[in-house]
Scaffold this motif. Structure first.
Motif, PDB file in Angstrom:
ATOM      1  N   LYS A 190       0.823  -1.205   0.000  1.00  0.00           N
ATOM      2  CA  LYS A 190       0.000   0.000   0.000  1.00  0.00           C
ATOM      3  C   LYS A 190       0.862   1.262   0.000  1.00  0.00           C
ATOM      4  CE  LYS A 190      -2.595   1.153   3.683  1.00  0.00           C
ATOM      5  NZ  LYS A 190      -3.721   1.107   4.634  1.00  0.00           N
ATOM      6  N   LYS A 191       1.951   1.266   0.771  1.00  0.00           N
ATOM      7  CA  LYS A 191       2.842   2.428   0.810  1.00  0.00           C
ATOM      8  C   LYS A 191       3.639   2.568  -0.482  1.00  0.00           C
ATOM      9  CE  LYS A 191       3.265   2.887   5.775  1.00  0.00           C
ATOM     10  NZ  LYS A 191       4.182   2.989   6.896  1.00  0.00           N
ATOM     11  N   VAL A 192       4.077   1.466  -1.029  1.00  0.00           N
ATOM     12  CA  VAL A 192       4.810   1.494  -2.294  1.00  0.00           C
ATOM     13  C   VAL A 192       3.918   2.076  -3.387  1.00  0.00           C
ATOM     14  CG1 VAL A 192       5.858   0.060  -4.101  1.00  0.00           C
ATOM     15  CG2 VAL A 192       6.344  -0.424  -1.693  1.00  0.00           C
ATOM     16  N   MET A 193       2.675   1.623  -3.434  1.00  0.00           N
ATOM     17  CA  MET A 193       1.754   2.106  -4.458  1.00  0.00           C
ATOM     18  C   MET A 193       1.441   3.589  -4.269  1.00  0.00           C
ATOM     19  SD  MET A 193       1.650  -0.513  -6.223  1.00  0.00           S
ATOM     20  CE  MET A 193       0.571   0.126  -7.469  1.00  0.00           C
ATOM     21  N   ARG A 194       1.299   4.028  -3.026  1.00  0.00           N
ATOM     22  CA  ARG A 194       1.040   5.451  -2.758  1.00  0.00           C
ATOM     23  C   ARG A 194       2.193   6.308  -3.270  1.00  0.00           C
ATOM     24  NH1 ARG A 194       0.829   6.427   3.132  1.00  0.00           N
ATOM     25  NH2 ARG A 194      -0.696   4.767   3.029  1.00  0.00           N
ATOM     26  N   SER A 195       3.418   5.858  -3.063  1.00  0.00           N
ATOM     27  CA  SER A 195       4.587   6.601  -3.548  1.00  0.00           C
ATOM     28  C   SER A 195       4.634   6.625  -5.073  1.00  0.00           C
ATOM     29  CB  SER A 195       5.879   5.976  -3.022  1.00  0.00           C
ATOM     30  OG  SER A 195       6.003   6.186  -1.653  1.00  0.00           O
ATOM     31  N   LEU A 196       4.391   5.490  -5.693  1.00  0.00           N
ATOM     32  CA  LEU A 196       4.439   5.421  -7.148  1.00  0.00           C
ATOM     33  C   LEU A 196       3.368   6.291  -7.789  1.00  0.00           C
ATOM     34  CD1 LEU A 196       5.141   1.630  -7.690  1.00  0.00           C
ATOM     35  CD2 LEU A 196       6.725   3.535  -8.010  1.00  0.00           C
ATOM     36  N   GLU A 197       2.202   6.365  -7.176  1.00  0.00           N
ATOM     37  CA  GLU A 197       1.122   7.177  -7.727  1.00  0.00           C
ATOM     38  C   GLU A 197       1.418   8.675  -7.656  1.00  0.00           C
ATOM     39  OE1 GLU A 197      -2.118   5.560  -5.488  1.00  0.00           O
ATOM     40  OE2 GLU A 197      -2.503   4.008  -6.983  1.00  0.00           O
ATOM     41  N   SER A 198       2.454   9.064  -6.904  1.00  0.00           N
ATOM     42  CA  SER A 198       2.832  10.475  -6.825  1.00  0.00           C
ATOM     43  C   SER A 198       3.604  10.932  -8.062  1.00  0.00           C
ATOM     44  CB  SER A 198       3.681  10.735  -5.576  1.00  0.00           C
ATOM     45  OG  SER A 198       4.976  10.179  -5.714  1.00  0.00           O
ATOM     46  N   ILE A 199       4.038   9.999  -8.898  1.00  0.00           N
ATOM     47  CA  ILE A 199       4.784  10.317 -10.109  1.00  0.00           C
ATOM     48  C   ILE A 199       3.789  10.691 -11.208  1.00  0.00           C
ATOM     49  CG2 ILE A 199       6.380   9.439 -11.855  1.00  0.00           C
ATOM     50  CD1 ILE A 199       7.366   7.441  -9.725  1.00  0.00           C
ATOM     51  N   ASP A 200       4.078  11.760 -11.927  1.00  0.00           N
ATOM     52  CA  ASP A 200       3.204  12.204 -13.014  1.00  0.00           C
ATOM     53  C   ASP A 200       3.066  11.125 -14.083  1.00  0.00           C
ATOM     54  OD1 ASP A 200       2.904  14.681 -11.809  1.00  0.00           O
ATOM     55  OD2 ASP A 200       4.558  15.579 -12.933  1.00  0.00           O
ATOM     56  N   ASP A 201       1.877  11.014 -14.632  1.00  0.00           N
ATOM     57  CA  ASP A 201       1.576  10.119 -15.760  1.00  0.00           C
ATOM     58  C   ASP A 201       1.714   8.632 -15.436  1.00  0.00           C
ATOM     59  OD1 ASP A 201       1.004  12.273 -17.436  1.00  0.00           O
ATOM     60  OD2 ASP A 201       3.107  12.478 -18.012  1.00  0.00           O
ATOM     61  N   ILE A 202       1.562   8.279 -14.174  1.00  0.00           N
ATOM     62  CA  ILE A 202       1.610   6.876 -13.774  1.00  0.00           C
ATOM     63  C   ILE A 202       0.225   6.269 -13.906  1.00  0.00           C
ATOM     64  CG2 ILE A 202       1.735   5.398 -11.703  1.00  0.00           C
ATOM     65  CD1 ILE A 202       4.432   5.845 -12.851  1.00  0.00           C
ATOM     66  N   VAL A 203       0.174   5.075 -14.452  1.00  0.00           N
ATOM     67  CA  VAL A 203      -1.075   4.323 -14.540  1.00  0.00           C
ATOM     68  C   VAL A 203      -0.857   3.004 -13.809  1.00  0.00           C
ATOM     69  CG1 VAL A 203      -2.705   3.204 -16.107  1.00  0.00           C
ATOM     70  CG2 VAL A 203      -1.625   5.358 -16.760  1.00  0.00           C
ATOM     71  N   VAL A 204      -1.746   2.714 -12.862  1.00  0.00           N
ATOM     72  CA  VAL A 204      -1.691   1.464 -12.112  1.00  0.00           C
ATOM     73  C   VAL A 204      -2.898   0.635 -12.528  1.00  0.00           C
ATOM     74  CG1 VAL A 204      -1.717   0.409  -9.832  1.00  0.00           C
ATOM     75  CG2 VAL A 204      -0.581   2.603 -10.156  1.00  0.00           C
ATOM     76  N   ARG A 205      -2.639  -0.609 -12.883  1.00  0.00           N
ATOM     77  CA  ARG A 205      -3.747  -1.484 -13.248  1.00  0.00           C
ATOM     78  C   ARG A 205      -3.533  -2.850 -12.622  1.00  0.00           C
ATOM     79  NH1 ARG A 205      -1.972  -4.977 -17.158  1.00  0.00           N
ATOM     80  NH2 ARG A 205      -0.236  -4.310 -18.452  1.00  0.00           N
ATOM     81  N   SER A 206      -4.600  -3.595 -12.522  1.00  0.00           N
ATOM     82  CA  SER A 206      -4.488  -4.974 -12.050  1.00  0.00           C
ATOM     83  C   SER A 206      -3.879  -5.806 -13.160  1.00  0.00           C
ATOM     84  CB  SER A 206      -5.859  -5.534 -11.696  1.00  0.00           C
ATOM     85  OG  SER A 206      -6.411  -4.832 -10.629  1.00  0.00           O
ATOM     86  N   GLY A 207      -3.030  -6.719 -12.763  1.00  0.00           N
ATOM     87  CA  GLY A 207      -2.390  -7.561 -13.753  1.00  0.00           C
ATOM     88  C   GLY A 207      -3.001  -8.939 -13.798  1.00  0.00           C
ATOM     89  N   LYS A 208      -2.699  -9.661 -14.851  1.00  0.00           N
ATOM     90  CA  LYS A 208      -3.191 -11.027 -14.991  1.00  0.00           C
ATOM     91  C   LYS A 208      -2.370 -11.979 -14.117  1.00  0.00           C
ATOM     92  CE  LYS A 208      -4.802 -13.932 -18.728  1.00  0.00           C
ATOM     93  NZ  LYS A 208      -4.868 -14.082 -20.169  1.00  0.00           N
ATOM     94  N   ASN A 209      -1.064 -11.797 -14.157  1.00  0.00           N
ATOM     95  CA  ASN A 209      -0.169 -12.656 -13.387  1.00  0.00           C
ATOM     96  C   ASN A 209       0.426 -11.960 -12.169  1.00  0.00           C
ATOM     97  OD1 ASN A 209      -0.438 -14.800 -15.254  1.00  0.00           O
ATOM     98  ND2 ASN A 209       1.031 -13.791 -16.599  1.00  0.00           N
ATOM     99  N   HIS A 210       0.128 -10.673 -11.985  1.00  0.00           N
ATOM    100  CA  HIS A 210       0.672  -9.890 -10.886  1.00  0.00           C
ATOM    101  C   HIS A 210      -0.453  -9.097 -10.240  1.00  0.00           C
ATOM    102  CE1 HIS A 210       4.715 -10.821 -12.225  1.00  0.00           C
ATOM    103  NE2 HIS A 210       4.326 -10.516 -13.451  1.00  0.00           N
ATOM    104  N   ASP A 211      -0.255  -8.748  -8.976  1.00  0.00           N
ATOM    105  CA  ASP A 211      -1.268  -7.964  -8.269  1.00  0.00           C
ATOM    106  C   ASP A 211      -1.480  -6.620  -8.962  1.00  0.00           C
ATOM    107  OD1 ASP A 211      -1.477  -9.978  -6.385  1.00  0.00           O
ATOM    108  OD2 ASP A 211      -0.020  -9.044  -5.025  1.00  0.00           O
ATOM    109  N   PHE A 212      -0.370  -5.948  -9.303  1.00  0.00           N
ATOM    110  CA  PHE A 212      -0.425  -4.641  -9.952  1.00  0.00           C
ATOM    111  C   PHE A 212       0.611  -4.577 -11.064  1.00  0.00           C
ATOM    112  CE2 PHE A 212      -1.512  -3.954  -5.488  1.00  0.00           C
ATOM    113  CZ  PHE A 212      -2.756  -3.363  -5.603  1.00  0.00           C
ATOM    114  N   VAL A 213       0.305  -3.785 -12.070  1.00  0.00           N
ATOM    115  CA  VAL A 213       1.280  -3.461 -13.114  1.00  0.00           C
ATOM    116  C   VAL A 213       1.292  -1.941 -13.206  1.00  0.00           C
ATOM    117  CG1 VAL A 213       1.921  -3.671 -15.533  1.00  0.00           C
ATOM    118  CG2 VAL A 213       0.855  -5.602 -14.355  1.00  0.00           C
ATOM    119  N   VAL A 214       2.474  -1.362 -13.034  1.00  0.00           N
ATOM    120  CA  VAL A 214       2.620   0.092 -13.044  1.00  0.00           C
ATOM    121  C   VAL A 214       3.317   0.486 -14.342  1.00  0.00           C
ATOM    122  CG1 VAL A 214       3.538   2.074 -11.798  1.00  0.00           C
ATOM    123  CG2 VAL A 214       2.863   0.029 -10.533  1.00  0.00           C
TER     124      VAL A 214
END
Length: 89
Positions: free
Chosen positions: A13-37
């Motif tokens: 949750k903290k890693v994702m919060r930090s990554l979402e602070s970067i401009d133009d980041i898209v986070v999606r659910s992955g097929k083989n992974h929890d998240f794909v950034v």
């Protein structure tokens, strides 16, 4: 290590919060992974999966590549660990 942590013990949750602070980041659910950034305009993605992703070796290097962040990796890693915005430029 719980199911909501990276292999080096960072909370997803903290890693994702930090990554979402970067401009133009898209986070999606992955097929083989929890998240794909992904960052718009960059071909390389960063798959994040609790239990198999090591933030220090995988996520930090991806952030440095897509942001052209020239400072040291420790600052990025500390931001990921605390959930703070990643300062770059």
């Amino acid at each position: 290590m719980s199911k909501n942590e990276t292999t080096d013990g960072l909370k997803i949750k903290k890693v994702m919060r930090s990554l979402e602070s970067i401009d133009d980041i898209v986070v999606r659910s992955g097929k083989n992974h929890d998240f794909v950034v992904v960052r718009k305009g960059y071909a390389r993605s960063c798959p994040i999966n609790a239990g198999s992703t090591n933030a220090k070796t995988m996520v930090v290097n991806w952030v440095k590549e897509v942001t052209d962040y020239n400072s040291n990796s420790r600052q990025i890693y500390n931001a990921l660990r605390s959930g703070r915005a990643i300062a770059y430029a």
